[in-house]
Design a protein around this motif. Structure first.
Motif, short mmCIF file in Angstrom:
data_model
loop_
_atom_site.label_atom_id
_atom_site.label_comp_id
_atom_site.label_asym_id
_atom_site.label_seq_id
_atom_site.Cartn_x
_atom_site.Cartn_y
_atom_site.Cartn_z
N VAL A 18 52.97 28.02 45.51
CA VAL A 18 53.37 28.28 46.91
C VAL A 18 52.44 29.32 47.53
O VAL A 18 51.99 29.18 48.67
CB VAL A 18 54.84 28.76 46.95
N ALA A 19 52.14 30.37 46.76
CA ALA A 19 51.30 31.45 47.29
C ALA A 19 49.88 30.98 47.58
O ALA A 19 49.22 31.46 48.50
CB ALA A 19 51.27 32.62 46.31
N THR A 20 49.37 30.05 46.78
CA THR A 20 47.98 29.63 46.93
C THR A 20 47.83 28.32 47.70
O THR A 20 46.72 27.87 47.94
CB THR A 20 47.31 29.44 45.56
N ALA B 161 48.78 37.44 48.56
CA ALA B 161 50.05 36.90 48.06
C ALA B 161 49.92 36.42 46.62
O ALA B 161 50.75 36.71 45.76
CB ALA B 161 50.52 35.75 48.95
N SER B 162 48.85 35.69 46.35
CA SER B 162 48.68 35.17 44.98
C SER B 162 48.43 36.32 44.02
O SER B 162 48.93 36.30 42.88
CB SER B 162 47.53 34.16 44.93
N GLY B 163 47.69 37.32 44.46
CA GLY B 163 47.46 38.48 43.60
C GLY B 163 48.75 39.21 43.27
O GLY B 163 49.00 39.60 42.12
N LEU B 164 49.60 39.38 44.27
CA LEU B 164 50.88 40.05 44.04
C LEU B 164 51.79 39.23 43.14
O LEU B 164 52.51 39.79 42.30
CB LEU B 164 51.57 40.33 45.38
N VAL B 165 51.75 37.92 43.30
CA VAL B 165 52.54 37.05 42.41
C VAL B 165 52.09 37.26 40.97
O VAL B 165 52.90 37.40 40.05
CB VAL B 165 52.40 35.57 42.81
N LEU B 166 50.79 37.29 40.76
CA LEU B 166 50.28 37.47 39.39
C LEU B 166 50.69 38.84 38.84
O LEU B 166 51.07 38.94 37.67
CB LEU B 166 48.76 37.33 39.38
N LEU B 167 50.58 39.87 39.65
CA LEU B 167 50.97 41.20 39.17
C LEU B 167 52.47 41.25 38.88
O LEU B 167 52.91 41.89 37.92
CB LEU B 167 50.58 42.26 40.20
N GLY B 168 53.27 40.56 39.71
CA GLY B 168 54.70 40.49 39.46
C GLY B 168 55.01 39.73 38.18
O GLY B 168 55.87 40.13 37.38
N LEU C 195 46.58 38.52 33.88
CA LEU C 195 47.31 38.65 35.13
C LEU C 195 46.93 39.94 35.86
O LEU C 195 46.87 39.96 37.10
CB LEU C 195 48.82 38.60 34.87
N LEU C 196 46.63 41.00 35.10
CA LEU C 196 46.20 42.25 35.73
C LEU C 196 44.84 42.07 36.38
O LEU C 196 44.63 42.43 37.55
CB LEU C 196 46.16 43.36 34.69
N LEU C 197 43.90 41.51 35.62
CA LEU C 197 42.54 41.35 36.12
C LEU C 197 42.52 40.40 37.32
O LEU C 197 41.97 40.72 38.38
CB LEU C 197 41.63 40.82 35.01
N ALA C 198 43.12 39.22 37.15
CA ALA C 198 43.10 38.24 38.24
C ALA C 198 43.89 38.74 39.44
O ALA C 198 43.44 38.60 40.59
CB ALA C 198 43.67 36.91 37.75
N GLY C 199 45.04 39.34 39.19
CA GLY C 199 45.84 39.86 40.29
C GLY C 199 45.11 40.94 41.07
O GLY C 199 45.08 40.93 42.31
N ALA C 200 44.47 41.86 40.33
CA ALA C 200 43.75 42.94 40.99
C ALA C 200 42.56 42.40 41.80
O ALA C 200 42.32 42.83 42.93
CB ALA C 200 43.26 43.95 39.95
N VAL C 201 41.85 41.44 41.21
CA VAL C 201 40.70 40.87 41.91
C VAL C 201 41.14 40.16 43.19
O VAL C 201 40.53 40.32 44.25
CB VAL C 201 39.94 39.89 40.98
#
Lengths: 366, 338
Positions: A289-291, A347-354, B57-63
């Motif tokens: 959804v985010a991407t 949005a996709s970055g925040l989803v990944l961090l979440g 997920l940290l690397l990709a999310g941060a990038v």
């Protein structure tokens, strides 16, 4: 476990050594149950290690330049005066070189390089010749797909198999684009190309390795890397197509990534809980959804996951590099405003961090 | 040990191809081979997956967040006041550099962040030049960037950052050459290539010396390998120019050819017999192949189709000889350099 050094070591999958595998087999009793025998003393009979990548790069580059020069010599010379002659010459070259690689009484670097260069030259001649004779892009693309698929099986060389994956994959994209029917979603061929290439490449890694090398001589991954090259080149133009481009590919890749996550869970545990599956599906859906409708990010992450699952470090690195390249290319996409693109990335970055927080918290709870 | 691939077969990565070879050698019977293939295909354990997902997920999310932020700034760039633009870039540079320092410069994440700060210095200088139209030449921008970045690069003690810094020096020299000296030099590129050769060669030598003295952060040999390859690569320009058109070559270009042949001879001697290193031998061999192949290329104008064919076959033969020699050198270097 094999020693790992350097930054972000968790990103690189642990690759066991031969010694570690034998120790684990003996300790686990698998050798006993299977009735197998392993004699380490005979390991010294193993052939010398394969050439390092930079030596293979030198050999491959030399073959390419030589093929170009040989092709130029045939084009400039007056031996071939018609397109049909060009096509026949090319096919004969390919057939002869395949035969030489299989029947030569003694292998040598000289013969390997010569046959590879001539085979590449033959492919160029045949494909361009067919295209000119038929005056049809569809025919040329179809011939390319068939020829490269055949060569991937019959020509025992990693460089050729990589070329087969790359050229065959690109030709498939051209073929689907030419076959596109008016009235349907304009960009369906580009999305379908992405899905087919991603599926074919993933298959090259995911299928279990048989005891015998089989048709591809154990070089499935060489073909896989070629297909990933074609996938990369197919994903970039997708950004510049009209409305709806990328939607089908994004959904398809999300389904594939969720399937991969589920398959990994099943391999990790005999009875993974419903919560684990739900987590995988929800996480993938959120990311989709985010991407949406930009499939490049899902493709990169999917192949990174696959690379880790099958312990292929190069695939993990290539996937991360692709993510960086795709993000840079995304800047030049003219279909979306910078603000929209910014929103998709953040949005996709925040989803990944979440998701990361969820994964780590779940690990702590255990 | 010189070889990049382990000598002891037990230390080699257990790939399906290698396991099948082991079965062919008799070290594994059919059942053991099947069990071994299953063993290596088992997905990494849960702990490894947790570490991987945590890092990925940290690397990709941060990038992605960083890229998205940059895209957002770019969207609003035209509407920002010059102080806002300068302040934004300066704040981002300071933030990453401070973050790197807090994480600790002895750790890679800290070094990477400080590296981002080095890149940010360039951004600040670019914005400053754009906003205030100082009239500075591009080479001056890169020179100032290299000077300002040097303390941070030295503090980070990070190999990749040193390579970036040398890249800044290269860019400065190339641009300065084009602005200041090009109109004066009879052979515009050759002296520049010789200068770059000297810079890279010196840097490679210093790095190797530092590594030889046991300086920990200089432990990776790949920096000097890449610098050696770059040193040889820049000399291709004057050398190939001389070989392709010897009558028109100037003294500088002949010097470039002689320097390349001398450097190749030195690399082949030193890294075959004194400090075995296959990568540098491959770089030297590639340079030799390029020069030797260029010799008949100059005759192509007269020979046309036949000439292309002969050069193509010559190239195949050269590469085959080169690869065979490299394999034999690698095999013997690992046995004590005999």
């Amino acid at each position: 476990m094999t020693r790992q050094r350097g930054p972000l070591v968790g990103l690189l999958p642990p690759v066991p050594t031969v010694g570690e595998v034998l120790v684990r087999l003996a300790a686990s009793g698998e050798l006993g149950e299977a009735g197998g025998i392993a004699d380490e003393r005979l390991l010294h009979r193993l052939p010398a290690p394969t050439m390092p990548w930079f030596v293979r790069l030198l050999a491959g580059f030399g073959a390419w330049v030589a093929a170009l020069l040989i092709t130029l010599s045939l084009a400039l010379g007056e031996l071939i005066t018609t397109e049909k002659g060009q096509t026949i010459t090319g096919l004969v070259l390919v057939a002869v070189t395949v035969g030489l690689r299989h029947t030569a009484p003694r292998r040598s670097e000289f013969l390997d390089q010569l046959t590879l260069a001539l085979c590449l030259a033959g492919q160029l001649l045949a494909i361009f010749g067919v295209g000119q004779v038929a005056d049809s892009t569809i025919v040329a693309a179809l011939v390319t797909v068939v020829l490269e698929a055949l060569l991937a099986v019959v020509y025992p060389d990693q460089v050729q198999r990589f070329v087969s994956g790359l050229a065959g994959g690109l030709a498939l994209g051209v073929l689907l684009d030419e076959l596109e029917q008016p009235g349907l979603l304009e960009a369906w061929s580009a999305d379908l190309t992405v899905l087919l290439l991603a599926g074919a490449a993933a298959t090259a890694w995911w299928l279990p390795e048989p005891p015998e090398a089989g048709w591809l001589g154990g070089d499935r991954r060489a073909v896989g890397y070629g297909l990933i090259g074609a996938l990369t080149l197919s994903l970039m133009p997708l950004l510049g197509l009209g409305e709806g481009a990328g939607a089908v590919a994004t959904v398809g890749l999300a389904v594939a990534v969720a399937w991969l996550g589920g398959a990994v869970l099943l391999r990790l545990r005999r009875r993974p809980g419903a919560g684990s599956f739900a987590g995988v599906v929800m996480g993938t859906a959120l990311l989709a959804v985010a991407t949406f409708p930009v499939p490049g990010i899902l493709a990169a992450l999917g192949f990174a996951l696959l690379g880790f699952a099958v312990r292929d470090r190069l695939l993990v690195v290539v996937s991360l590099l692709f993510l960086a390249v795709f993000t840079s290319w995304f800047y030049y996409d003219l279909e979306l405003t910078l603000l929209a693109k910014s929103g998709i990335l953040v949005a996709s970055g925040l989803v990944l961090l979440g998701l990361r927080a969820g994964v780590l918290r779940r690990g702590d709870d255990r | 040990m010189s070889s990049i691939v382990p000598r002891d077969p037990r230390d080699r990565a257990a790939t399906p191809r290698l396991l099948r070879e082991a079965a062919r050698c008799g070290a594994l019977d059919a059942a053991a081979l099947a069990a071994a293939l299953t063993q290596i295909e088992r997905v990494p354990d849960a702990a490894a997956w947790r570490r991987f997902l945590g890092d990925l997920l940290l690397l990709a999310g941060a990038v992605l967040v960083a890229a998205g932020t940059i895209f957002f700034v770019a969207y609003n760039w035209a509407d920002l006041h010059r102080f806002g633009r300068l302040g934004l870039v300066a704040a981002a540079t300071a933030a990453v550099a401070l973050g790197g320092w807090r994480l600790g410069l002895e750790r890679t994440p800290g070094q990477v962040l400080l590296g981002a700060g080095v890149v940010g210095i360039g951004g600040m200088l670019a914005v400053h030049g754009q906003e205030y139209q100082t009239g500075a030449d591009p080479w001056q921008l890169f020179a100032l960037w290299a000077v300002l970045a040097w303390p941070w690069v030295a503090a980070a003690r990070f190999a990749l950052l040193w390579l970036l810094w040398i890249g800044l020096v290269d860019t400065t020299l190339i641009l300065a050459w084009g602005e200041l000296l090009h109109p004066l030099a009879p052979a515009p590129d050759a002296p520049l290539m010789l200068l770059l050769f000297a810079v890279h060669g010196l840097a490679a030598g210093l790095w190797e010396a530092g590594r030889g003295r046991g300086i920990g952060w200089m432990g990776t040999p790949w920096v000097e390998r890449l610098l050696t390859a770059a040193a040889l690569g820049v000399l291709w320009v004057p050398a190939l120019t001389t070989v392709l058109a010897p009558q028109r070559a100037t003294g500088w270009e002949w010097t470039g050819l002689v320097a390349l042949l001398g450097a190749v001879a030195f690399v082949l001697w030193r890294y075959r017999w004194r400090a075995p290193d296959l990568f540098r031998l491959a770089a030297a061999v590639a340079s030799l192949v390029a020069v030797v192949t260029a010799v008949p290329v100059s005759w192509l104008e007269e020979m046309e189709a036949l000439g292309f064919l002969l050069v193509g076959l010559l190239l195949v033969a050269e590469v085959a000889v080169a690869v065979t020699w490299l394999r034999r050198a690698d095999a013997t270097m690992g046995q004590g350099g005999a």
